[in-house]
Design an enzyme around this catalytic site. Structure first.
Site, PDB file in Angstrom:
ATOM      1  CD  GLU A 143      -2.571   1.388   2.584  1.00 62.08           C
ATOM      2  OE1 GLU A 143      -3.527   2.178   2.623  1.00 62.08           O
ATOM      3  OE2 GLU A 143      -2.209   0.688   3.560  1.00 62.08           O
ATOM      4  CD  GLU A 246      -6.999   2.142   6.791  1.00 63.77           C
ATOM      5  OE1 GLU A 246      -6.255   1.416   7.470  1.00 63.77           O
ATOM      6  OE2 GLU A 246      -6.677   2.578   5.662  1.00 63.77           O
TER       7      GLU A 246
END
Length: 273
Positions: A143, A246
């Site tokens: 990520e 998130e």
């Protein structure tokens, strides 16, 4: 229609962690993700998933000494043995939770080193992790994270992440594309969705409002438009994944605060029904 997973490390902060599974299911989520499961027995987490009809779609490898500021081991020279132990532990949890994806956080650029000095370690560790994960039928994700939230993080850009995939050459190594981080570092998010999702190399998406990382209907990103782009790509068979929620609820750790902020989710479901 885009499929949304509740991030239990951030959502429902007023509840004990193990009680967040029930809260997510009550709000209509069918899947969850979180940062780390390792503080809890795997069988206990599996029981919570089963009791609430939830799927586990993502969690992170052990990141090193999190409380001391470490943010992953993957790119850190000299920590290879610890990284391999982290992979094996994560795979055991993935088996217990039937989780298909594991995020290997890159870590911080080490003092006195440049990214170029750490690239070989990063690639070697990812190559080994992907090989181990493939035997278990799992994907390893990387990520890009913005340097404002995590100063000094090794991986910041989508193009760098895809260059890493090219270099490693493992089909089960994929990108975790967080639109919050992407907007802060690069912008042009819709174009990047159209560029990268059809490649099959984006394993997971995540969302949050920019810049405060609250609900996606707060801030500068036009999430309804982006959900439309994702829906179009899904409808034409160019992507089939989950979107992790998130973000930090804007109402904070108050009873019902997360649930009260889910108007964006109802709107998204109605728009793509």
């Amino acid at each position: 229609m885009p499929r949304f997973a509740a991030n239990l490390s951030m959502l429902y902060p007023e509840l004990d962690f193990l009680d967040r599974f029930e809260a997510a299911a009550r709000d209509g989520f069918e899947a969850v993700e979180f940062l780390f499961p390792y503080a809890y027995p795997a069988h206990e987490l599996a029981a919570r998933l089963q009791a609430n009809g939830l799927r586990q779609v993502l969690f992170n490898l052990p990141p090193g000494q999190w409380d001391d500021g470490e943010r992953g081991l993957t790119a850190l020279p000299g920590r290879e043995a610890e990284f391999r132990e982290a992979v094996q532990l994560a795979l055991r949890y993935a088996d217990a939770l039937d989780c298909p994806r594991l995020h290997a956080m890159a870590g911080l650029v080490a003092p006195g080193l440049r990214r170029e000095d750490m690239q070989a370690t990063y690639l070697d560790n990812l190559r080994w992790a992907a090989e181990q994960a493939a035997r278990a039928g799992r994907d390893i994700l990387i990520e890009p994270i913005n340097p404002r939230d995590i100063p000094g993080f090794f991986l910041n850009r989508q193009d760098h992440a895809h260059q890493v995939l090219d270099a490693v050459g493992a089909p089960n190594l994929k990108v975790q594309m967080d639109l919050y981080h992407c907007q802060i570092v690069e912008g042009d998010v819709a174009t990047k969705l159209r560029r990268y999702l059809p490649t099959g190399r984006v394993g997971h998406l995540q969302i949050a409002g920019v810049p405060q990382r609250h609900e996606p209907d707060l801030g500068e990103l036009n999430h309804p438009y982006l959900f439309g782009v994702i829906d179009e790509l899904m409808a034409t068979g160019q992507w089939d994944g989950w979107i992790g929620c998130e973000y930090r609820p804007s109402r904070g750790a108050v009873p019902g605060g997360t649930s009260a902020g889910l108007g964006w989710l109802r709107a998204a479901q109605a728009a793509t029904a």
